[in-house]
Enzyme design. Structure first.
Site, PDB file in Angstrom:
ATOM      1  N   LYS A 107       0.807  -1.218   0.000  1.00  0.00           N
ATOM      2  CA  LYS A 107       0.000   0.000   0.000  1.00  0.00           C
ATOM      3  C   LYS A 107       0.845   1.276   0.000  1.00  0.00           C
ATOM      4  O   LYS A 107       0.344   2.347  -0.309  1.00  0.00           O
ATOM      5  CB  LYS A 107      -0.967  -0.005   1.178  1.00  0.00           C
ATOM      6  CG  LYS A 107      -2.033  -1.076   1.034  1.00  0.00           C
ATOM      7  CD  LYS A 107      -3.142  -0.923   2.035  1.00  0.00           C
ATOM      8  CE  LYS A 107      -4.249  -1.930   1.782  1.00  0.00           C
ATOM      9  NZ  LYS A 107      -3.866  -3.315   2.185  1.00  0.00           N
TER      10      LYS A 107
HETATM   11  C1  PLP Z   1      -4.553  -4.409   1.689  1.00  0.00           C
HETATM   12  C2  PLP Z   1      -3.837  -5.689   1.652  1.00  0.00           C
HETATM   13  C3  PLP Z   1      -4.255  -6.757   0.815  1.00  0.00           C
HETATM   14  C4  PLP Z   1      -5.517  -6.688   0.002  1.00  0.00           C
HETATM   15  O1  PLP Z   1      -5.396  -5.799  -1.082  1.00  0.00           O
HETATM   16  P1  PLP Z   1      -6.699  -5.300  -1.864  1.00  0.00           P
HETATM   17  O2  PLP Z   1      -6.189  -4.347  -2.879  1.00  0.00           O
HETATM   18  O3  PLP Z   1      -7.579  -4.657  -0.844  1.00  0.00           O
HETATM   19  O4  PLP Z   1      -7.339  -6.503  -2.460  1.00  0.00           O
HETATM   20  C5  PLP Z   1      -3.475  -7.898   0.767  1.00  0.00           C
HETATM   21  N1  PLP Z   1      -2.360  -8.023   1.523  1.00  0.00           N
HETATM   22  C6  PLP Z   1      -1.940  -7.039   2.342  1.00  0.00           C
HETATM   23  C7  PLP Z   1      -0.717  -7.263   3.153  1.00  0.00           C
HETATM   24  C8  PLP Z   1      -2.642  -5.834   2.436  1.00  0.00           C
HETATM   25  O5  PLP Z   1      -2.217  -4.873   3.260  1.00  0.00           O
END
Ligand code: PLP
Length: 432
Positions: A107
């Site tokens: 993210k």
């Molecule tokens: C947010 C997150 C996900 C999921 O991603 P999306 O884009 O919401 O499907 C998977 N793994 C981790 C470690 C995350 O922080």
């Protein structure tokens, strides 16, 4: 580029307006009017391009003339200022490590790009924007680090007290400055409901400018295409890769599908889900079930009703057969997650985090039916973020990265609040 609302009853807007609003006034998600097409020559040259040039070319058509070329180039370079290696785990299985950024999860990429867009859009005004976000763990840290110290932006993060990992909490609560962490006496669902209430409060919205920083915001969503291109730059197999994406709100997977529709050579996608398997069920039945959230070991994927599913439907032309052709999905239990984590460590010496383990387990299921298919798993978080799961599972102490060691020294600064809107609103308005 123009963006329309998937609810179809708000006017089209440009990149700047879509970024500032987050969500369209009719509560729909924004979607680009056209999906840009990369030329065959571009695809052919991808491997010899710099990462910065590839990322710039992917995002530039979406931004249009809202940001000057040289500024955008600089923003892209800052966003991806850390390695994103493709690591071979074993034959036909690769891990794209998206966790080398400041908060050790993918993210960071979207949050860093979005914060730079907002900073640019606010630079010629005296306007202030309050970025309000609820987190179950990783979003909060990425947003805190992405927006820390950015002029004109106040960040308010709501997180459920006692329900995020100690490291996740440190990332949220130790920066201070323009980042305030509200420690809510409630669950993640309470936090999310409170944020929704704030966005729906006309009085609050007339007093401050609110923006969201989750993956419904196009400035967070669209740059997630970058690393699909970076994976292909490092790809040396004959066949195009299948990509397995550990999924929660489906922002990451939707970014990959978008990049494929622009022309990136990706064979197929796997939506790797934990017990929160609404999309897995949709693919087998054609109906999206209405279910409540299950808590799992891969907690960043504990989402009952994925907000980006509507974007996936749009890209698949609302066709269930088309979606089934482009996408496979598997539900992986916590037991399978732990078994996969342990087995990959024993056979390949590679340490996954629980989210990556869900991705690998789903990849293995796909490979049972397609034995020769080479799969890239998106490793979305560093194992140290989930050391309380990984260490007992592997009977192994993980090496602690330097940045994490420093965090352990920093003092936690959170504001405890009850899960009541009046108290939250008070806090949101405090610095304004
Ligand atoms: C947010 C997150 C996900 C999921 O991603 P999306 O884009 O919401 O499907 C998977 N793994 C981790 C470690 C995350 O922080």
């Amino acid at each position: 580029m123009r963006y329309y609302s998937l609810n179809q009853s708000s006017p089209e807007v440009d990149f700047k307006t879509a970024t500032l609003l987050g969500q369209a006034p009719d509560k729909g998600l924004y979607f680009p009017r056209q999906i840009p097409r990369l030329s065959d020559a571009w695809i052919h040259q991808l491997k010899s391009m710099s990462r910065e040039a590839a990322a710039f070319d992917l995002i530039a058509p979406y931004v249009g003339d809202c940001i000057p070329r040289s500024v955008l180039q600089h923003m892209v370079a800052e966003t991806i200022d850390f390695p994103i290696p493709l690591v071979k785990v074993h034959d036909a299985l690769f891990s794209l490590e998206l966790f080398h950024g400041p908060t050790l999860a993918f993210k960071d990429i979207g949050a860093r790009f979005m914060s730079r867009c907002l900073r640019y859009f606010l630079s010629d005004t005296h306007e202030k924007v309050t970025v309000l976000v609820a987190t179950s763990g990783d979003t909060g840290g990425a947003v805190a680090y992405g927006f820390y110290g950015v002029e004109g932006i106040e960040v308010v993060i709501l997180y459920p007290s006692g329900r995020v990992s100690p490291l996740q909490e440190r990332q949220l609560t130790t920066l201070g400055g323009n980042v305030r962490a509200l420690e809510v006496e409630g669950s993640f669902d309470d936090c999310q409901a409170l944020v929704k209430q704030a966005f729906a409060d006309p009085d609050l919205r007339s007093r401050i400018q609110l923006s969201s920083a989750n993956s419904i915001n196009i400035a967070r969503w669209l740059p997630q295409q970058f690393y699909y291109a970076f994976a292909l730059q490092q790809w040396n197999e004959e066949q195009a890769p299948v990509v397995s994406v550990p999924s929660g709100n489906f922002g990451n997977l939707c970014a990959g599908v978008l990049a494929k529709q622009s022309g990136l050579p990706i064979q197929h996608f796997i939506a790797a889900c934990n017990a929160n398997d609404a999309v897995t069920q949709y693919l087998s039945t054609g109906h999206l079930p209405n279910q409540s959230v299950h808590s799992t070991l891969s907690n960043a994927m504990d989402v009952a009703s994925p907000s980006n599913f509507v974007r996936l439907l749009e890209m698949m032309h609302h066709s269930w057969p088309e979606m089934k052709q482009q996408l496979s999905s598997y539900r992986i239990s916590d037991t399978e997650t732990l078994e996969t984590l342990r087995r990959i460590y024993q056979t390949d010496g590679y340490i996954l985090d629980p989210h990556g383990a869900v991705g690998v387990a789903a990849a293995e299921q796909y490979q049972l039916a397609h034995p020769k298919a080479p799969v890239i798993v998106l490793e979305t978080a560093h194992p140290i973020k989930f050391s309380t799961v990984v260490e007992p599972c592997l009977h192994q102490t993980l090496e602690v990265p330097e940045a994490v060691r420093q965090l352990a020294q920093a003092a936690k600064k959170s504001i405890p609040v009850p899960a009541q809107y009046a108290a939250i609103k008070d806090q949101i308005l405090k610095e304004n």
